[in-house]
Design a protein around this motif. Structure first.
Motif, short mmCIF file in Angstrom:
data_model
loop_
_atom_site.label_atom_id
_atom_site.label_comp_id
_atom_site.label_asym_id
_atom_site.label_seq_id
_atom_site.Cartn_x
_atom_site.Cartn_y
_atom_site.Cartn_z
N SER A 140 -11.69 -40.12 5.59
CA SER A 140 -12.01 -39.44 4.33
C SER A 140 -13.42 -38.89 4.33
CB SER A 140 -11.83 -40.42 3.15
OG SER A 140 -10.50 -40.87 3.06
N GLU A 141 -14.36 -39.63 4.90
CA GLU A 141 -15.74 -39.16 4.99
C GLU A 141 -15.84 -37.96 5.91
OE1 GLU A 141 -17.86 -42.60 6.27
OE2 GLU A 141 -17.75 -43.62 4.32
N LEU A 142 -15.09 -37.96 7.01
CA LEU A 142 -15.10 -36.80 7.91
C LEU A 142 -14.46 -35.59 7.24
CD1 LEU A 142 -14.14 -38.45 11.33
CD2 LEU A 142 -16.38 -37.56 10.65
N GLN A 143 -13.45 -35.83 6.42
CA GLN A 143 -12.79 -34.73 5.71
C GLN A 143 -13.76 -34.02 4.78
OE1 GLN A 143 -9.43 -34.19 6.34
NE2 GLN A 143 -9.66 -32.25 5.25
N ALA A 144 -14.70 -34.75 4.22
CA ALA A 144 -15.69 -34.16 3.32
C ALA A 144 -16.89 -33.59 4.06
CB ALA A 144 -16.17 -35.22 2.32
N SER A 145 -16.92 -33.75 5.38
CA SER A 145 -18.07 -33.27 6.17
C SER A 145 -18.02 -31.75 6.32
CB SER A 145 -18.04 -33.94 7.55
OG SER A 145 -19.10 -33.48 8.34
N PRO A 146 -19.15 -31.05 6.18
CA PRO A 146 -19.18 -29.60 6.41
C PRO A 146 -18.79 -29.27 7.85
CG PRO A 146 -21.20 -30.37 5.36
CD PRO A 146 -20.47 -31.58 5.79
N PRO A 147 -18.15 -28.14 8.09
CA PRO A 147 -17.70 -27.79 9.45
C PRO A 147 -18.81 -27.82 10.49
CG PRO A 147 -16.73 -26.31 7.85
CD PRO A 147 -17.73 -27.14 7.10
N GLU A 148 -20.01 -27.37 10.10
CA GLU A 148 -21.10 -27.33 11.07
C GLU A 148 -21.58 -28.71 11.49
OE1 GLU A 148 -22.90 -26.64 6.90
OE2 GLU A 148 -21.13 -26.03 8.07
N HIS A 149 -21.20 -29.75 10.73
CA HIS A 149 -21.61 -31.12 11.07
C HIS A 149 -20.44 -31.99 11.54
CE1 HIS A 149 -25.06 -30.43 7.97
NE2 HIS A 149 -25.42 -30.05 9.21
N LEU A 150 -19.24 -31.42 11.58
CA LEU A 150 -18.08 -32.24 11.88
C LEU A 150 -18.12 -32.79 13.30
CD1 LEU A 150 -15.36 -33.38 11.04
CD2 LEU A 150 -14.28 -31.24 11.79
N ILE A 151 -18.53 -31.99 14.27
CA ILE A 151 -18.57 -32.46 15.66
C ILE A 151 -19.52 -33.64 15.80
CG2 ILE A 151 -19.17 -31.86 18.04
CD1 ILE A 151 -18.31 -29.00 17.44
N GLU A 152 -20.70 -33.50 15.24
CA GLU A 152 -21.70 -34.57 15.33
C GLU A 152 -21.22 -35.83 14.59
OE1 GLU A 152 -25.00 -36.47 16.61
OE2 GLU A 152 -24.56 -34.38 17.10
N ASN A 153 -20.66 -35.65 13.40
CA ASN A 153 -20.21 -36.80 12.62
C ASN A 153 -19.02 -37.50 13.27
OD1 ASN A 153 -22.20 -36.31 10.73
ND2 ASN A 153 -20.86 -35.20 9.33
N PHE A 154 -18.12 -36.72 13.86
CA PHE A 154 -16.99 -37.33 14.57
C PHE A 154 -17.49 -38.13 15.77
CE2 PHE A 154 -13.73 -37.44 17.82
CZ PHE A 154 -12.60 -37.82 17.11
N ASN A 155 -18.47 -37.59 16.47
CA ASN A 155 -19.03 -38.31 17.62
C ASN A 155 -19.66 -39.64 17.18
OD1 ASN A 155 -19.94 -38.51 20.46
ND2 ASN A 155 -21.97 -38.24 19.57
N LEU A 156 -20.38 -39.62 16.06
CA LEU A 156 -21.00 -40.85 15.55
C LEU A 156 -19.93 -41.88 15.18
CD1 LEU A 156 -23.88 -39.42 13.30
CD2 LEU A 156 -24.11 -40.59 15.51
N ALA A 157 -18.86 -41.41 14.53
CA ALA A 157 -17.80 -42.33 14.12
C ALA A 157 -17.10 -42.95 15.33
CB ALA A 157 -16.77 -41.59 13.26
#
Length: 298
Positions: A140-157
């Motif tokens: 759910s948190e990744l779903q709310a992430s802006p596209p430009e930050h999704l790669i970085e946030n997915f990597n952190l998760a």
């Protein structure tokens, strides 16, 4: 012959399942049905009738204590699982650089006792439920992430989750060995990685892959280490995702492309020549060609 002054020995069990004995008596408890009693050399030998009576009393006492220490389903729900749940929550949410003081020995001890008391299935189902709930929140948190930050946030998760498994899997090794591997014919780590694949990666792969392709075509838009980590992570989770972006995966995963065929050599030569021309047009020099032999001219 004078009777011994010592009272019948009572087994005292500490948190680590060790048994203490009164002074002058060595006791080892083999099982609720088998109790071994050995007197030291300073004690006088009793008659066979007294020894048998003491042994019977000790056996009855040990069996009674074992039954009193048995874990009921209510004990599991109210005492053991809440402690394990809190520990799992800490392990799932701590960052790789954080240090949270957790007694891994205590967690292992609780898991060991739950398995020994025939609560393996209950423990396994609760563990899967707890981690699934956590991963749904991550998704759910990744779903709310802006596209430009999704790669970085997915990597952190993914990095944080993988690091937490390095702690969770070892402390549940007893359940893994005597329940998951034996009765389910699976492995705990594989099950937990599949949870991430099903509840996080699969929900975002259709958005991630176009972003990864775009980032790869624009060097340094995303850190190369992050690109590599995400692509390799997706491949580890689901190798069957390779056909969705074969060129992207082949940049980071060796030997996933099919072997070259002799009939395709002219195609590869044409692609190589095209690449060289594009590099020259973009200002990349081919260097000193004066010493090149005439037969090698393109």
């Amino acid at each position: 012959m004078e009777e011994m002054e010592e009272d019948p020995l009572e087994r005292i069990e500490d948190d680590n399942h060790n048994c203490g004995a009164a002074e002058g008596v060595c006791v080892s408890v083999c099982s609720p049905e088998q109790v071994c009693v050995e007197y030291d050399s300073s004690s006088e030998s009793d008659s066979s009738a007294t020894s048998a009576s003491n042994s019977a009393a000790l056996l009855l006492n040990s069996t009674s204590k074992f039954l009193l220490n048995a874990m009921t389903a209510e004990d599991y729900r109210t005492v053991y699982w809440p402690k394990l749940e809190r520990a799992i929550e800490h392990l799932l949410t701590q960052s790789p650089m954080d240090h949270i003081s957790i007694s891994y020995e205590q967690i292992y001890s609780h898991v060991y006792k739950c398995v020994c008391q025939q609560h393996s299935e209950l423990l396994y189902n609760d563990l899967m439920w707890k981690i699934t709930s956590h991963l749904e929140q991550v998704s759910s948190e990744l779903q709310a992430s802006p596209p430009e930050h999704l790669i970085e946030n997915f990597n952190l998760a993914l990095t944080q989750y993988t690091a937490s498994l390095h702690c969770i899997v070892p402390v549940f090794i007893y359940m893994n060995k005597f329940y998951i591997e034996t009765k389910l014919n699976r492995d705990l780590r594989d099950d937990l990685m599949k949870l991430f694949s099903d509840h996080v990666a699969e929900k975002h792969v259709s958005t991630l892959l176009p972003l990864l392709k775009k980032a790869h075509s624009m060097p340094f838009q995303v850190k190369p280490s992050t690109m590599e980590s995400v692509v390799k992570g997706l491949y580890t989770l689901r190798p069957d995702w390779v056909p969705l972006a074969p060129a992207l995966f082949s940049r980071f995963i060796p030997q996933i492309d099919p072997p070259a065929l002799e009939s395709q050599l002219p195609y590869y030569a044409a692609q190589d020549k095209k690449l060289q021309m594009e590099l020259c047009q973009n200002g990349f020099s081919r260097g000193d060609q004066s010493r090149k032999r005439a037969s090698e001219e393109s």
